[in-house]
Write an enzyme that holds these catalytic residues in place. Sequence first.
Site, PDB file in Angstrom:
ATOM      1  N   LYS A 179       0.849  -1.199   0.000  1.00  0.00           N
ATOM      2  CA  LYS A 179       0.000   0.000   0.000  1.00  0.00           C
ATOM      3  C   LYS A 179       0.884   1.250   0.000  1.00  0.00           C
ATOM      4  CE  LYS A 179      -0.316  -0.461   5.040  1.00  0.00           C
ATOM      5  NZ  LYS A 179      -1.112  -1.074   6.118  1.00  0.00           N
ATOM      6  N   ARG A 200     -11.163  -0.121  13.954  1.00  0.00           N
ATOM      7  CA  ARG A 200     -11.143   0.730  12.757  1.00  0.00           C
ATOM      8  C   ARG A 200     -12.096   0.118  11.724  1.00  0.00           C
ATOM      9  NH1 ARG A 200      -4.792   1.172  11.194  1.00  0.00           N
ATOM     10  NH2 ARG A 200      -5.287  -0.955  10.562  1.00  0.00           N
ATOM     11  N   TYR A 207      14.581  29.699   9.751  1.00  0.00           N
ATOM     12  CA  TYR A 207      13.385  30.478  10.083  1.00  0.00           C
ATOM     13  C   TYR A 207      13.227  30.640  11.584  1.00  0.00           C
ATOM     14  CZ  TYR A 207      11.601  30.386   5.313  1.00  0.00           C
ATOM     15  OH  TYR A 207      11.437  30.589   3.977  1.00  0.00           O
ATOM     16  N   MET A 223      11.129  24.501   3.659  1.00  0.00           N
ATOM     17  CA  MET A 223      10.385  23.767   2.633  1.00  0.00           C
ATOM     18  C   MET A 223      11.322  22.995   1.704  1.00  0.00           C
ATOM     19  SD  MET A 223       7.826  25.217  -0.290  1.00  0.00           S
ATOM     20  CE  MET A 223       6.784  26.110   0.855  1.00  0.00           C
TER      21      MET A 223
HETATM   22  C1  LIG Z   1      -0.367  -2.044   6.824  1.00  0.00           C
HETATM   23  C2  LIG Z   1      -0.908  -3.338   7.231  1.00  0.00           C
HETATM   24  C3  LIG Z   1      -0.073  -4.456   7.340  1.00  0.00           C
HETATM   25  C4  LIG Z   1       1.437  -4.366   7.253  1.00  0.00           C
HETATM   26  O1  LIG Z   1       1.922  -3.837   8.479  1.00  0.00           O
HETATM   27  P1  LIG Z   1       3.484  -3.650   8.755  1.00  0.00           P
HETATM   28  O2  LIG Z   1       3.528  -3.227  10.176  1.00  0.00           O
HETATM   29  O3  LIG Z   1       3.942  -2.575   7.820  1.00  0.00           O
HETATM   30  O4  LIG Z   1       4.152  -4.941   8.491  1.00  0.00           O
HETATM   31  C5  LIG Z   1      -0.652  -5.689   7.584  1.00  0.00           C
HETATM   32  N1  LIG Z   1      -2.003  -5.801   7.737  1.00  0.00           N
HETATM   33  C6  LIG Z   1      -2.831  -4.739   7.677  1.00  0.00           C
HETATM   34  C7  LIG Z   1      -4.273  -4.921   7.892  1.00  0.00           C
HETATM   35  C8  LIG Z   1      -2.311  -3.470   7.429  1.00  0.00           C
HETATM   36  O5  LIG Z   1      -3.119  -2.404   7.393  1.00  0.00           O
END
Ligand SMILES: *Cc1c(COP(=O)(O)O)cnc(C)c1O
Length: 379
Positions: free
Chosen positions: A43, A141, A262, A320
């Site tokens: 992802k 969630r 800054y 930036m």
């Molecule tokens: C992002 C995610 C993972 C991977 O988690 P890591 O800690 O990056 O290994 C696995 N399962 C779900 C549901 C996730 O959202």
Amino acid sequence: MRTSGPAASEAGAILSIDLDALAANWHQLRERANGATCAAVVKADAYGIGLTPAASALRQAGCDTFFVAQVDEAVQLREACPEAIIHVLNGLRESAAPTLAGLRLRPVIGSRAELTDWVALARRQGEALPYALHVDTGMNRLGLSLAEARTLAAEGFPDNLMPSLLMSHFVSAEVPDDPVTARQIADFATVRALFPEVPASLCNSSGIFLPDAPVCDLVRPGYALYGGNPTPGRPNVMRPVVRLEAPILQIREVPDGASAGYNAQWTARGPRRLATIGVGYADGYPRGAGGTDAKRLAGLPMGEALVAGIVCPFAGRVSMDLIVIDVTDVPAGAARRGALVTLIGDALDLDRVGHNAGTIGYEVLTGLGQRYARLYAGG
Ligand SMILES: *Cc1c(COP(=O)(O)O)cnc(C)c1O
């Protein structure tokens, strides 16, 4: 070597991505999974390193099951991996269901409403569309509650459309003795017993490293694939995948009492030598890494760069597009215009960079900007 983004000679920084290290990390995690399928979570543009190159390298390494968060990520992944099993973690929106089915993508279904929509589509299409079922064991969630899972098990799946995978997600797998972990493992065992014929998955990266890791039938590592430490506080056994280096644009000598950046949040204590690089928060480098007097006085971590192997603190706020580094401790011949400083790599691993910025390595990784010259090696 593949490249993307601007030319290295024109970019503010060079992001080197080692696809062989990515593949080696996947092999190591698969070994640890002890016979379970080792999927890959790709992802957020494969945690910032680039979805297509990452997925292609993982596919070549032997990985055939992937997880993304969003439908558009799955569409992109389908092009790179025509035969792979692709799960979409963020569930099913009715408007996206035909796209999912058309590209043989599997939604991770987390509510009765989503299940109803998917079953309706399967009925219209007259085929058994595969999907994963997410049961929540503590995150609150996404996912069916335990009670909803029990009801579903008692009633049976609508149209008898069984999930191809049963999953849940850890709250605190990187903190091995957090009591929530044992409770989740026990609850997930209960869920598995409700659906004994469905393959199951619980472990993210850190879950794979838990004592008696509940690897089940499939593990879902993300962060560790990209070199993040799945065992914080203990040595990192993963190979680094990303390296970020920037050329020094300018060196200047400043007198005692001078400020930098800054709002003048850094003050020179004695004469100092400063180096400026062309990386900033617009590149995704966290602004929270500023090197300020207030942090120094409070003993708080701050951003660092390696210059000729020497750890040098940031001087002042992250701008930036620019960062100023105090290179007084580096021999003048080494800290010079054009010399490369390391922002991520060697002693500055992802976890330390995240810590220095008051965040986690995950955020540093997924924030890696699009202005860098990207060099892909291996794969
Ligand atoms: C992002 C995610 C993972 C991977 O988690 P890591 O800690 O990056 O290994 C696995 N399962 C779900 C549901 C996730 O959202």
